[in-house]
Motif scaffolding. Sequence first.
Motif, PDB file in Angstrom:
ATOM      1  N   TYR A 229       0.838  -1.200   0.000  1.00  0.00           N
ATOM      2  CA  TYR A 229       0.000   0.000   0.000  1.00  0.00           C
ATOM      3  C   TYR A 229       0.869   1.243   0.000  1.00  0.00           C
ATOM      4  N   VAL A 230       0.367   2.259  -0.685  1.00  0.00           N
ATOM      5  CA  VAL A 230       1.014   3.575  -0.670  1.00  0.00           C
ATOM      6  C   VAL A 230      -0.112   4.574  -0.403  1.00  0.00           C
ATOM      7  N   HIS A 231      -0.349   4.869   0.856  1.00  0.00           N
ATOM      8  CA  HIS A 231      -1.409   5.832   1.180  1.00  0.00           C
ATOM      9  C   HIS A 231      -0.812   7.225   1.198  1.00  0.00           C
ATOM     10  N   VAL A 232      -1.415   8.093   0.386  1.00  0.00           N
ATOM     11  CA  VAL A 232      -0.848   9.437   0.236  1.00  0.00           C
ATOM     12  C   VAL A 232      -1.762  10.470   0.913  1.00  0.00           C
ATOM     13  N   PRO A 233      -1.141  11.521   1.471  1.00  0.00           N
ATOM     14  CA  PRO A 233      -1.956  12.532   2.158  1.00  0.00           C
ATOM     15  C   PRO A 233      -2.957  13.176   1.207  1.00  0.00           C
ATOM     16  N   LEU A 234      -4.062  13.619   1.763  1.00  0.00           N
ATOM     17  CA  LEU A 234      -5.123  14.233   0.968  1.00  0.00           C
ATOM     18  C   LEU A 234      -4.861  15.718   0.759  1.00  0.00           C
ATOM     19  N   VAL A 235      -5.626  16.289  -0.162  1.00  0.00           N
ATOM     20  CA  VAL A 235      -5.653  17.739  -0.310  1.00  0.00           C
ATOM     21  C   VAL A 235      -6.812  18.248   0.552  1.00  0.00           C
ATOM     22  N   VAL A 236      -6.549  19.295   1.320  1.00  0.00           N
ATOM     23  CA  VAL A 236      -7.585  19.838   2.214  1.00  0.00           C
ATOM     24  C   VAL A 236      -7.845  21.311   1.877  1.00  0.00           C
ATOM     25  N   ASN A 237      -8.975  21.831   2.350  1.00  0.00           N
ATOM     26  CA  ASN A 237      -9.269  23.255   2.150  1.00  0.00           C
ATOM     27  C   ASN A 237      -8.607  24.074   3.267  1.00  0.00           C
ATOM     28  N   SER A 238      -8.841  25.386   3.241  1.00  0.00           N
ATOM     29  CA  SER A 238      -8.126  26.243   4.199  1.00  0.00           C
ATOM     30  C   SER A 238      -8.533  25.945   5.643  1.00  0.00           C
ATOM     31  N   LEU A 243     -10.750  18.406   0.620  1.00  0.00           N
ATOM     32  CA  LEU A 243     -11.222  19.256  -0.480  1.00  0.00           C
ATOM     33  C   LEU A 243     -12.523  18.701  -1.056  1.00  0.00           C
ATOM     34  N   ALA A 244     -13.469  19.592  -1.354  1.00  0.00           N
ATOM     35  CA  ALA A 244     -14.751  19.175  -1.932  1.00  0.00           C
ATOM     36  C   ALA A 244     -15.148  20.175  -3.007  1.00  0.00           C
ATOM     37  N   LYS A 245     -16.121  19.773  -3.801  1.00  0.00           N
ATOM     38  CA  LYS A 245     -16.541  20.624  -4.927  1.00  0.00           C
ATOM     39  C   LYS A 245     -16.922  22.033  -4.481  1.00  0.00           C
ATOM     40  N   ARG A 246     -17.506  22.130  -3.269  1.00  0.00           N
ATOM     41  CA  ARG A 246     -17.969  23.453  -2.831  1.00  0.00           C
ATOM     42  C   ARG A 246     -16.810  24.391  -2.475  1.00  0.00           C
ATOM     43  N   ASP A 247     -15.581  23.891  -2.530  1.00  0.00           N
ATOM     44  CA  ASP A 247     -14.445  24.734  -2.182  1.00  0.00           C
ATOM     45  C   ASP A 247     -13.987  25.636  -3.325  1.00  0.00           C
ATOM     46  N   GLY A 248     -14.837  25.792  -4.342  1.00  0.00           N
ATOM     47  CA  GLY A 248     -14.479  26.725  -5.420  1.00  0.00           C
ATOM     48  C   GLY A 248     -14.213  25.989  -6.710  1.00  0.00           C
TER      49      GLY A 248
END
Length: 301
Positions: A229-238, A243-248
């Motif tokens: 497994y290679v679990h990679v960190p997620l992208v997050v909002n401020s 991160l989700a669609k509503r973030d712009g």
Amino acid sequence: MPAGRYAPSPSGDLHFGNLRTAVLAWLFARQTDRACYLRVEDIDSERSSMESAARQISDLEALGLNFDPPVTYQSDNDERYRAALGKLDVYECYCTRRDIREAASAPHAQPGMYPGTCRDLTEAQRKAKRAELAEQGRMPALRLRAGCAEWSVRDFYAGEVVGAVDDVILRRGGNLNQAQAGDWAYNLAVVVDDGEQGIDQVVRGDDLMFSAPAQAYLAHLLGYAQPEYVHVPLVVNSEGRRLAKRDGAVTLREMLREKEIAEVVGQIAVSIGCPGVESVDGLLTDFDPGALPREPWVWSG
Ligand code: GLU
């Protein structure tokens, strides 16, 4: 041939975080001379659509990622999942999501783990529960009767990880009125497809790290080799949330209204420790897994 994969769920356009994970999955596979497959995880019949899958595939191509044919769809693999289910020790589960939530909030319950409510019911109790469900038009779900409480996996970044294994759902509850069996569950489908496709490297977001031990255990039960497994960190909002669609303007199509594709790839490159690179082929040469930031990447638009 050893292989990696990217396995999106087609329930909307890929956003920057999904695209970044796709690029990482492709880089890890290609840099280690693996095949790299694209698998459309469309088992969730309510949320998935072919249209969404087609858009995701064209977005991945636009980034310059090339996958080894064929693109596969989990909705084609019914027989495969049925055969796997037949090899496992399973039991019917009559719980609603609410039952599980309530049982899981009881003292000593392990958060997120199925508390085993339906595991040891007698045949008479099952008959009564089945009838109760049938009155509501529901069919029971199927769970694995797990034979261990924890399992160990190897993760490229996290090292040896020992995690809890519970009686995971293998098939969701069905709808009796529509004579419709429930959807195959993610844990079963992902393990069977990885096993059948010879996937020996699983790169994905680290929000799925917690599910790796149960998946590796299931792979073991089904006679598949355990992947790395290679679990990679997620992208997050401020605010630090995923991160989700509503973030712009976070989807590729939205981003391409304001910038060129090279700039988008450049942003992904910066986020994976490769500033100044503007093509995925450039990343193939320059990406160093050791330089990937180990913290969530904060999206800044
Ligand atoms: N289909 C899952 C998702 O989009 C990924 C599953 C996996 O990579 O194991 O979140």
